[in-house]
Design an enzyme around this catalytic site. Structure first.
Site, PDB file in Angstrom:
ATOM      1  N   SER A  39      25.223  53.518 169.319  1.00  0.00           N
ATOM      2  CA  SER A  39      26.633  53.811 169.883  1.00  0.00           C
ATOM      3  C   SER A  39      26.888  53.914 168.205  1.00  0.00           C
ATOM      4  O   SER A  39      26.775  53.261 167.023  1.00  0.00           O
ATOM      5  CB  SER A  39      26.628  51.945 169.617  1.00  0.00           C
ATOM      6  OG  SER A  39      28.242  51.876 169.099  1.00  0.00           O
ATOM      7  N   ALA A  50      10.320  43.459 155.162  1.00  0.00           N
ATOM      8  CA  ALA A  50       9.231  43.737 154.763  1.00  0.00           C
ATOM      9  C   ALA A  50       8.580  44.090 155.389  1.00  0.00           C
ATOM     10  O   ALA A  50       8.739  43.288 156.890  1.00  0.00           O
ATOM     11  CB  ALA A  50       8.949  42.183 154.307  1.00  0.00           C
ATOM     12  N   LYS A  78       4.223  46.031 148.698  1.00  0.00           N
ATOM     13  CA  LYS A  78       4.026  44.436 149.225  1.00  0.00           C
ATOM     14  C   LYS A  78       2.277  44.665 149.789  1.00  0.00           C
ATOM     15  O   LYS A  78       1.727  44.844 150.083  1.00  0.00           O
ATOM     16  CB  LYS A  78       5.015  44.352 150.461  1.00  0.00           C
ATOM     17  CG  LYS A  78       4.746  42.694 150.951  1.00  0.00           C
ATOM     18  CD  LYS A  78       5.270  42.684 152.477  1.00  0.00           C
ATOM     19  CE  LYS A  78       4.481  40.933 152.821  1.00  0.00           C
ATOM     20  NZ  LYS A  78       5.139  40.669 154.286  1.00  0.00           N
TER      21      LYS A  78
HETATM   22  C1  LIG Z   1      17.980  37.445 159.475  1.00  0.00           C
HETATM   23  C2  LIG Z   1      15.647  38.192 160.481  1.00  0.00           C
HETATM   24  C3  LIG Z   1      15.470  38.440 159.012  1.00  0.00           C
HETATM   25  C4  LIG Z   1      14.521  39.553 159.429  1.00  0.00           C
HETATM   26  N1  LIG Z   1      12.938  40.485 158.721  1.00  0.00           N
HETATM   27  C5  LIG Z   1      12.617  41.166 158.926  1.00  0.00           C
HETATM   28  C6  LIG Z   1      11.337  41.324 158.188  1.00  0.00           C
HETATM   29  O1  LIG Z   1      11.161  41.427 156.343  1.00  0.00           O
HETATM   30  N2  LIG Z   1      10.753  41.958 158.741  1.00  0.00           N
HETATM   31  C7  LIG Z   1       9.947  42.546 159.856  1.00  0.00           C
HETATM   32  O2  LIG Z   1       9.222  43.502 159.988  1.00  0.00           O
HETATM   33  N3  LIG Z   1      11.651  42.707 160.958  1.00  0.00           N
HETATM   34  C8  LIG Z   1      12.203  41.589 160.824  1.00  0.00           C
HETATM   35  N4  LIG Z   1      13.707  40.950 161.576  1.00  0.00           N
HETATM   36  C9  LIG Z   1      13.287  41.774 162.891  1.00  0.00           C
HETATM   37  C10 LIG Z   1      13.941  43.436 162.054  1.00  0.00           C
HETATM   38  O3  LIG Z   1      15.439  43.717 161.771  1.00  0.00           O
HETATM   39  C11 LIG Z   1      14.012  43.901 163.099  1.00  0.00           C
HETATM   40  O4  LIG Z   1      13.091  43.624 164.761  1.00  0.00           O
HETATM   41  C12 LIG Z   1      14.576  45.181 163.560  1.00  0.00           C
HETATM   42  O5  LIG Z   1      15.460  45.344 162.503  1.00  0.00           O
HETATM   43  C13 LIG Z   1      14.335  46.312 164.829  1.00  0.00           C
HETATM   44  O6  LIG Z   1      16.175  45.195 165.506  1.00  0.00           O
HETATM   45  P1  LIG Z   1      16.726  46.751 166.758  1.00  0.00           P
HETATM   46  O7  LIG Z   1      16.705  48.189 166.331  1.00  0.00           O
HETATM   47  O8  LIG Z   1      15.857  45.682 167.896  1.00  0.00           O
HETATM   48  O9  LIG Z   1      17.670  46.583 166.590  1.00  0.00           O
HETATM   49  P2  LIG Z   1      19.315  46.842 165.576  1.00  0.00           P
HETATM   50  O10 LIG Z   1      18.765  47.389 164.437  1.00  0.00           O
HETATM   51  O11 LIG Z   1      20.619  45.152 166.373  1.00  0.00           O
HETATM   52  O12 LIG Z   1      19.656  48.225 166.692  1.00  0.00           O
HETATM   53  C14 LIG Z   1      20.211  48.298 167.970  1.00  0.00           C
HETATM   54  C15 LIG Z   1      21.145  49.151 168.274  1.00  0.00           C
HETATM   55  O13 LIG Z   1      20.904  49.403 169.629  1.00  0.00           O
HETATM   56  C16 LIG Z   1      23.001  49.563 169.694  1.00  0.00           C
HETATM   57  N5  LIG Z   1      23.585  49.752 170.708  1.00  0.00           N
HETATM   58  C17 LIG Z   1      23.551  48.153 170.606  1.00  0.00           C
HETATM   59  N6  LIG Z   1      24.684  48.038 171.809  1.00  0.00           N
HETATM   60  C18 LIG Z   1      24.582  49.942 171.956  1.00  0.00           C
HETATM   61  C19 LIG Z   1      25.534  49.755 173.525  1.00  0.00           C
HETATM   62  N7  LIG Z   1      26.006  49.275 174.810  1.00  0.00           N
HETATM   63  N8  LIG Z   1      25.417  51.218 173.254  1.00  0.00           N
HETATM   64  C20 LIG Z   1      25.160  52.017 172.685  1.00  0.00           C
HETATM   65  N9  LIG Z   1      24.141  51.880 171.843  1.00  0.00           N
HETATM   66  C21 LIG Z   1      24.208  50.329 171.400  1.00  0.00           C
HETATM   67  C22 LIG Z   1      22.926  49.397 168.618  1.00  0.00           C
HETATM   68  O14 LIG Z   1      24.614  50.426 167.632  1.00  0.00           O
HETATM   69  C23 LIG Z   1      21.656  49.734 167.518  1.00  0.00           C
HETATM   70  O15 LIG Z   1      21.873  51.284 166.887  1.00  0.00           O
HETATM   71  C24 LIG Z   1      14.131  40.380 160.743  1.00  0.00           C
HETATM   72  C25 LIG Z   1      15.303  39.892 161.568  1.00  0.00           C
HETATM   73  C26 LIG Z   1      16.219  38.925 161.266  1.00  0.00           C
HETATM   74  C27 LIG Z   1      17.113  38.643 162.368  1.00  0.00           C
END
Ligand SMILES: Cc1cc2nc3c(=O)[nH]c(=O)nc-3n(C[C@H](O)[C@H](O)[C@H](O)COP(=O)(O)OP(=O)(O)OC[C@H]3O[C@@H](n4cnc5c(N)ncnc54)[C@H](O)[C@@H]3O)c2cc1C
Length: 498
Positions: A39, A50, A78
């Site tokens: 998106s 981390a 780290k």
């Molecule tokens: C407070 C917090 C702290 C964290 N700290 C750590 C840490 O220190 N170390 C660690 O290993 N992990 C950590 N995590 C976990 C880590 O942030 C996630 O595991 C990692 O960033 C993966 O995110 P994601 O790609 O699953 O989701 P997101 O980063 O949310 O990406 C989602 C993607 O999907 C796309 N998308 C959504 N809906 C649609 C749609 N309908 N059509 C097309 N595209 C769409 C968005 O545009 C985006 O590109 C933390 C999480 C939180 C909440």
């Protein structure tokens, strides 16, 4: 035959998975088309700074050179997490190095809090090196290798951006668009997705990396979540970026600080040009305004002008990660609060497992799916138990949060009996079923002894290894952390000039 894979979502999950699959296909000569659609409007979560040491293998498998990674993601080293105030007024480390252990060491180490000796300082070289801010590797080490285990702190947004350009340069197809419709066949399989830019995208395998939205697995396929909130009370975070031109700490640390607070805990992570700080808390016990105020108070007056971001999350996991022709990876599958940095690890694990199971999926789809679901569920449960441990053995009862977090009903069942045993003898070899665990006996030892949970054991001084020579040698051979980072910066500048 899996001729095409469609990954929806371009956060860390999307790009790590896409690159791992792509690297695997190239390595094994598999002709699979990999497309990632993302998106243009929905931002990634932007946290996840981390990591744990497996990230090195992952980046190496992907083929991204370490120098490139260090330059492009603001990464620092780290080597451990330093826990403060999980027992009020006390500090202990969970380092990545493993304690030296006699070969026939099956029994729990007889280590007693009464001796007054901190466990980490006697059994970890990295704990001692962290006090001197020594880097875990020197520029002479081959990439992703060193004398000691290490991971990184990194900028999550920059990591996704670099893996995006790297992946596209290596053949991953990239589309921009919001997935607005997911077509599900009468058999419950995904038949295609439509974007608001008019694309109709189809594939043999769909990977849902849409973050907490879980557009495919949770949304279209309606797979429910198994909640862990009974055991992990934190469900909110307020975060802030503190650039070094606003405030520069005395040293860029080689460890994550995890400091327990009145309704949760706070991270403090040092990157190359800024810090990332965040207060993870329970909304039952603290509201957003108070959490932000607490974070600003910790940081001091220079944070007044800095923007704070509020994030809501729920600890839990989809009942199955893989259903039919769809697998969820990253936050779309599940999340365990960030205390031990397991988020990116879970993605690395999933990406690697899926890549290695592509051929299995072709020959035995049902068995592959069931097996993947079993190992993924087991992994989440393993991490859940380890995170739960940090809270339930705390001696804090000073706030309503800590009284709730240490209450009997919060303890995960799997941990209950072992906690009873560990009170008297500490963890032994047979307490950790399963090979290849993320958190095994050493990790538990550092937490249990660090928290002075194990009572009544006596130890002989002879069982304590003498690490002084190793520490001295390491200090002589390894550079200061910031000196290493300056070399990374200089190499980057030299490349720009050439
Ligand atoms: C407070 C917090 C702290 C964290 N700290 C750590 C840490 O220190 N170390 C660690 O290993 N992990 C950590 N995590 C976990 C880590 O942030 C996630 O595991 C990692 O960033 C993966 O995110 P994601 O790609 O699953 O989701 P997101 O980063 O949310 O990406 C989602 C993607 O999907 C796309 N998308 C959504 N809906 C649609 C749609 N309908 N059509 C097309 N595209 C769409 C968005 O545009 C985006 O590109 C933390 C999480 C939180 C909440």
């Amino acid at each position: 035959m899996v001729q095409s894979v469609l990954i929806v979502g371009g956060g860390s999950a999307g790009w790590i998975t896409a690159n791992l699959l792509n690297a695997h296909c190239r390595r094994t000569g598999r002709d699979t088309r990999i497309v990632l659609v993302e998106s243009p409007d929905i931002p990634t979560i932007g946290v996840g700074e981390a990591t744990v040491p497996t990230i090195r293998r992952t980046l190496n498998d992907i083929g991204l050179p370490e120098q490139d990674f260090l330059e492009s993601t603001e990464a620092t080293f780290k080597t451990l997490i330093r826990f403060k105030d999980w027992n009020l007024g006390e500090t202990y480390d969970h380092p990545f190095d493993r304690r030296p252990r006699p070969q026939s060491d099956t029994a729990a180490i007889a280590w007693s809090a009464q001796n007054g000796l901190p466990f980490d300082r006697h059994f970890s070289v990295l704990t001692q090196l962290a006090d001197f801010n020594t880097a875990p590797k020197s520029p002479r080490h081959p990439q992703y290798q060193a004398s000691f285990p290490y991971a990184y702190h990194l900028d999550a947004i920059k990591l996704a951006a670099r893996l995006s350009s790297f992946g596209q340069a290596n053949g991953i197809e990239y589309r921009l668009g919001n997935v607005v419709d997911v077509i599900v066949s009468p058999e419950g399989l995904i038949a295609g997705v439509k974007t608001d830019r008019g694309d109709d995208l189809t594939a043999n395998l769909y990977i849902d990396c849409t973050g907490f939205r879980s557009v495919l697995l949770g949304g279209a396929l309606d797979v429910p979540v198994r909640s862990f909130e009974k055991h992990l009370l934190c469900d909110r975070a307020v975060t802030m970026r503190v650039p070094y031109d606003v405030y520069r700490p005395e040293r860029i640390l080689t460890y994550t600080k995890a400091t327990a607070r009145e309704a949760g805990w706070q991270w403090d992570i040092n990157l190359q040009s800024r810090r990332g700080i965040g207060y993870v808390y329970s909304s039952q016990f603290l509201d957003e305004t108070a959490a932000e105020a607490a974070l600003r108070q910790y940081e001091g007056a220079h944070s007044d002008e800095l923007e704070a971001r509020h994030i809501r999350f729920a600890s839990g996991k989809r009942e199955v990660s893989w259903k039919g022709n769809c697998v969820a990876v990253g936050l779309s599958d599940g999340f365990l609060e960030p205390l031990e940095s397991s988020g990116l690890y879970l993605i690395e694990f999933a990406g690697l497992a899926i890549a290695n199971m592509l051929a299995d999926f072709e020959s035995a789809p049902q068995a592959t799916m069931r097996y993947y679901n079993r190992i993924t569920n087991d992994l989440y449960d393993e991490i859940l138990g380890f995170l739960n441990l940090h809270y339930v053995i705390s001696n804090r009862r000073d706030t309503a949060f800590w009284r709730a977090a240490t209450s009997d009903e919060v303890i995960v069942d799997d941990l209950r009996d072992r906690l009873e045993l560990w009170k008297h003898r500490g963890p032994g070899q047979f307490d950790f079923p399963g090979a290849d665990r993320l958190f095994a006996r050493d990790s538990y030892e550092f937490i249990l002894h660090g928290m002075r949970y194990v009572k009544g054991a006596t130890h002989s001084r002879a069982s304590i290894p003498d690490l002084s020579q190793v520490v001295m040698k390491a200090r002589a051979e390894l550079p200061d952390h910031e000196a290493f980072l300056s070399l990374v910066e200089r190499a980057a500048e030299a490349r720009k000039l050439s």
